[in-house]
Design a protein around this motif. Structure first.
Motif, short mmCIF file in Angstrom:
data_model
loop_
_atom_site.label_atom_id
_atom_site.label_comp_id
_atom_site.label_asym_id
_atom_site.label_seq_id
_atom_site.Cartn_x
_atom_site.Cartn_y
_atom_site.Cartn_z
N LEU A 114 0.83 -1.20 0.00
CA LEU A 114 0.00 0.00 0.00
C LEU A 114 0.86 1.25 0.00
CD1 LEU A 114 -2.69 1.46 0.10
CD2 LEU A 114 -2.70 1.14 2.59
N ALA A 115 1.89 1.25 0.81
CA ALA A 115 2.79 2.41 0.86
C ALA A 115 3.42 2.68 -0.50
CB ALA A 115 3.88 2.18 1.92
N LEU A 116 3.87 1.64 -1.17
CA LEU A 116 4.48 1.79 -2.49
C LEU A 116 3.48 2.38 -3.49
CD1 LEU A 116 7.00 1.31 -4.24
CD2 LEU A 116 6.11 -0.96 -4.71
N LEU A 172 -4.19 11.27 2.39
CA LEU A 172 -5.40 10.43 2.35
C LEU A 172 -5.90 10.24 0.92
CD1 LEU A 172 -7.34 11.75 5.48
CD2 LEU A 172 -6.07 9.59 5.25
N GLU A 173 -5.76 11.26 0.09
CA GLU A 173 -6.11 11.12 -1.33
C GLU A 173 -5.22 10.09 -2.01
OE1 GLU A 173 -5.73 15.18 -2.68
OE2 GLU A 173 -7.90 15.50 -2.55
N GLN A 174 -3.94 10.12 -1.72
CA GLN A 174 -3.00 9.15 -2.30
C GLN A 174 -3.33 7.73 -1.85
OE1 GLN A 174 0.51 12.37 -1.72
NE2 GLN A 174 1.22 10.27 -1.71
N ILE A 175 -3.66 7.57 -0.57
CA ILE A 175 -4.01 6.25 -0.05
C ILE A 175 -5.32 5.77 -0.65
CG2 ILE A 175 -4.70 4.99 2.04
CD1 ILE A 175 -2.66 6.79 3.57
N ALA A 233 -6.60 6.59 -3.52
CA ALA A 233 -6.35 6.24 -4.92
C ALA A 233 -5.69 4.87 -5.02
CB ALA A 233 -5.47 7.31 -5.58
N ALA A 234 -4.74 4.59 -4.13
CA ALA A 234 -4.07 3.28 -4.13
C ALA A 234 -5.04 2.15 -3.80
CB ALA A 234 -2.91 3.28 -3.14
#
Length: 101
Positions: free
Chosen positions: A25-27, A51-54, A56-57
């Protein structure tokens, strides 16, 4: 549980549901692996950008990430609310067809 802890729990639940490790998830989200763990434990207060990046992932909307995910019903319910009864279910409401005219 405060809102930061709830968001972290939501991330953990959705991460596991998607079969991601914290590292995966971090990657995908472009953040540090230890930061994901800290967010999940409610130790860090992530920015909206993170939070948007997470989200989206995890391939969900930010709104879905911020709502309580109920594994029992497989539905998202805003924290502190109860699902409303379905007004179209038989027996939920009595209707008088004369009042509709």
């Amino acid at each position: 549980m405060n809102s930061i802890e709830s968001i972290g729990e939501n991330i953990r639940i959705l991460r596991l549901k998607n079969g991601f490790s914290q590292e995966q998830l971090a990657l995908c989200a472009g953040v540090n692996t230890s930061y994901i763990g800290q967010i999940e434990r409610g130790e860090k207060n992530p920015t909206i950008k993170i939070l948007e990046q997470i989200s989206a992932a995890l391939e969900i909307t930010l709104v879905d990430l911020l709502t309580l995910y109920d594994l029992q019903t497989k539905k998202s319910t805003p924290k502190g609310t109860l699902p409303l009864p379905n007004p179209y279910s038989p027996g939920t409401y009595s209707t008088n067809s004369d009042s509709l005219h």
